[in-house]
Scaffold this motif. Structure first.
Motif, short mmCIF file in Angstrom:
data_model
loop_
_atom_site.label_atom_id
_atom_site.label_comp_id
_atom_site.label_asym_id
_atom_site.label_seq_id
_atom_site.Cartn_x
_atom_site.Cartn_y
_atom_site.Cartn_z
N PHE A 50 -31.65 -33.16 28.22
CA PHE A 50 -32.00 -32.37 27.05
C PHE A 50 -32.65 -33.28 26.01
N ILE A 51 -33.77 -32.80 25.45
CA ILE A 51 -34.55 -33.61 24.53
C ILE A 51 -34.79 -32.85 23.24
N LYS A 52 -34.43 -33.48 22.14
CA LYS A 52 -34.55 -32.87 20.82
C LYS A 52 -35.96 -33.06 20.25
N HIS A 53 -36.40 -32.11 19.47
CA HIS A 53 -37.68 -32.11 18.73
C HIS A 53 -38.88 -31.73 19.58
N MET A 54 -38.67 -31.17 20.75
CA MET A 54 -39.80 -30.65 21.53
C MET A 54 -40.06 -29.23 21.03
N VAL A 55 -41.21 -29.02 20.41
CA VAL A 55 -41.44 -27.72 19.78
C VAL A 55 -42.74 -27.03 20.20
N CYS A 56 -43.50 -27.64 21.08
CA CYS A 56 -44.80 -27.05 21.43
C CYS A 56 -45.28 -27.56 22.79
N PRO A 57 -46.32 -26.95 23.34
CA PRO A 57 -46.86 -27.41 24.63
C PRO A 57 -47.32 -28.87 24.61
N ARG A 58 -47.81 -29.36 23.47
CA ARG A 58 -48.20 -30.78 23.37
C ARG A 58 -47.00 -31.69 23.57
N CYS A 59 -45.85 -31.25 23.06
CA CYS A 59 -44.62 -32.04 23.24
C CYS A 59 -44.27 -32.12 24.73
N GLU A 107 -39.57 -30.22 36.63
CA GLU A 107 -40.28 -29.49 35.59
C GLU A 107 -39.89 -30.01 34.21
N VAL A 108 -40.82 -29.85 33.29
CA VAL A 108 -40.58 -30.20 31.88
C VAL A 108 -40.82 -28.93 31.08
N LEU A 109 -39.81 -28.51 30.35
CA LEU A 109 -39.89 -27.32 29.50
C LEU A 109 -39.53 -27.72 28.08
N LEU A 110 -39.70 -26.81 27.13
CA LEU A 110 -39.29 -27.12 25.76
C LEU A 110 -37.82 -27.51 25.74
N GLY A 111 -37.55 -28.72 25.31
CA GLY A 111 -36.18 -29.17 25.13
C GLY A 111 -35.47 -29.68 26.35
N ARG A 112 -36.11 -29.67 27.52
CA ARG A 112 -35.38 -30.17 28.69
C ARG A 112 -36.32 -30.60 29.82
N VAL A 113 -35.78 -31.52 30.61
CA VAL A 113 -36.48 -32.01 31.80
C VAL A 113 -35.52 -31.85 32.97
N SER A 115 -24.61 -35.25 23.86
CA SER A 115 -23.41 -34.41 23.74
C SER A 115 -23.73 -32.99 24.16
N ARG A 116 -22.77 -32.35 24.75
CA ARG A 116 -22.93 -30.97 25.22
C ARG A 116 -23.23 -30.03 24.05
N ASP A 117 -22.56 -30.24 22.91
CA ASP A 117 -22.79 -29.38 21.75
C ASP A 117 -24.21 -29.52 21.22
N ALA A 118 -24.72 -30.74 21.17
CA ALA A 118 -26.10 -30.97 20.72
C ALA A 118 -27.08 -30.28 21.66
N GLN A 119 -26.79 -30.31 22.94
CA GLN A 119 -27.64 -29.66 23.93
C GLN A 119 -27.65 -28.14 23.71
N ARG A 120 -26.49 -27.59 23.41
CA ARG A 120 -26.40 -26.14 23.18
C ARG A 120 -27.19 -25.72 21.94
N ILE A 121 -27.10 -26.53 20.87
CA ILE A 121 -27.84 -26.25 19.65
C ILE A 121 -29.34 -26.30 19.93
N GLU A 122 -29.77 -27.30 20.67
CA GLU A 122 -31.19 -27.44 20.99
C GLU A 122 -31.67 -26.27 21.84
N SER A 123 -30.80 -25.77 22.72
CA SER A 123 -31.16 -24.59 23.53
C SER A 123 -31.38 -23.36 22.66
N VAL A 124 -30.55 -23.19 21.63
CA VAL A 124 -30.70 -22.08 20.68
C VAL A 124 -32.05 -22.21 19.98
N LYS A 125 -32.32 -23.41 19.45
CA LYS A 125 -33.58 -23.64 18.73
C LYS A 125 -34.78 -23.37 19.62
N ASN A 126 -34.76 -23.90 20.82
CA ASN A 126 -35.90 -23.74 21.73
C ASN A 126 -36.14 -22.28 22.12
#
Length: 197
Positions: free
Chosen positions: A5-14, A31-37, A65-76
């Motif tokens: 899980f990767i934070k701050h991925m917000v667009c196709p350029r990311c 595959e690479v998607l918003l917020g995850r590889v 952390s699992r919680d940080a990953q969950r938050i990033e999933s919500v944002k994405n």
């Protein structure tokens, strides 16, 4: 299969930037998607360190952390929804996220508020306002169309939220020679959140 899980991925350029990091280092991914590889196998600690350093250099962050990953999933999930600009008027935030992430919305909401210092609802409003700012900056759509595409009940409702968040009406914002915008990865920062209180 292994997920990073990767934070701050917000667009196709990311997505492309992250793909380049993995390609440059000879690390195979499915595959690479918003917020995850998604990789076939877990990475060695050496490769994780390399990826972590390169991502940090580009402004991304590997989430552990699992919680940080969950938050990033919500944002994405919400960023993708707003980016597509096809939100029905009957849209339910709790129903959408509950179905999208297969998690209890109340639990996600408490976790999000606790870690981000803002509710999911206010974060969603921020996203929609930033999308409207983008559309207004480039004269891509009318306010009426923006209201419809983002699921607002009326133009007045959109205008009221826009004014509350930015301190400007949409028409005043459109007349500015320099139109300030906020990066999607900074939306829940303390400075930005002040406008929502």
């Amino acid at each position: 299969m292994h997920l990073l899980f990767i934070k701050h991925m917000v667009c196709p350029r990311c997505v492309r930037a992250v793909e380049e990091v993995f390609n440059r280092n000879g690390i195979a991914y499915l595959e690479v998607l918003l917020g995850r590889v998604r990789t076939k196998d877990p990475l060695s600690s050496e490769k994780v360190t390399i990826i972590e350093n390169e991502l940090r250099h580009l402004g991304f962050e590997l989430l552990k952390s699992r919680d940080a990953q969950r938050i990033e999933s919500v944002k994405n999930a919400l960023i993708k929804l707003v980016h597509e600009g096809d939100i029905p008027p009957s849209f339910s935030l709790s129903g959408y996220l509950g179905g999208c992430l297969a998690e209890n919305y109340t639990v996600l909401s408490h976790l999000f508020s606790g870690l981000e210092g803002i509710t999911i609802e206010k974060y969603f409003i921020q996203l929609k306002v930033e999308k409207v700012k983008e559309w207004l900056s480039y004269d891509e759509t009318t306010l009426s169309e923006a209201s419809y595409r983002l699921g607002y009940s009326s133009v007045q409702h959109l205008s009221a939220q826009f004014t509350k968040v930015t301190g400007l009406t949409p028409s005043k914002y459109k007349k500015l020679s320099f139109k300030p915008r906020v990066g999607l990865d900074n939306l829940s920062s303390p400075t930005f959140v002040q406008g929502l209180k």
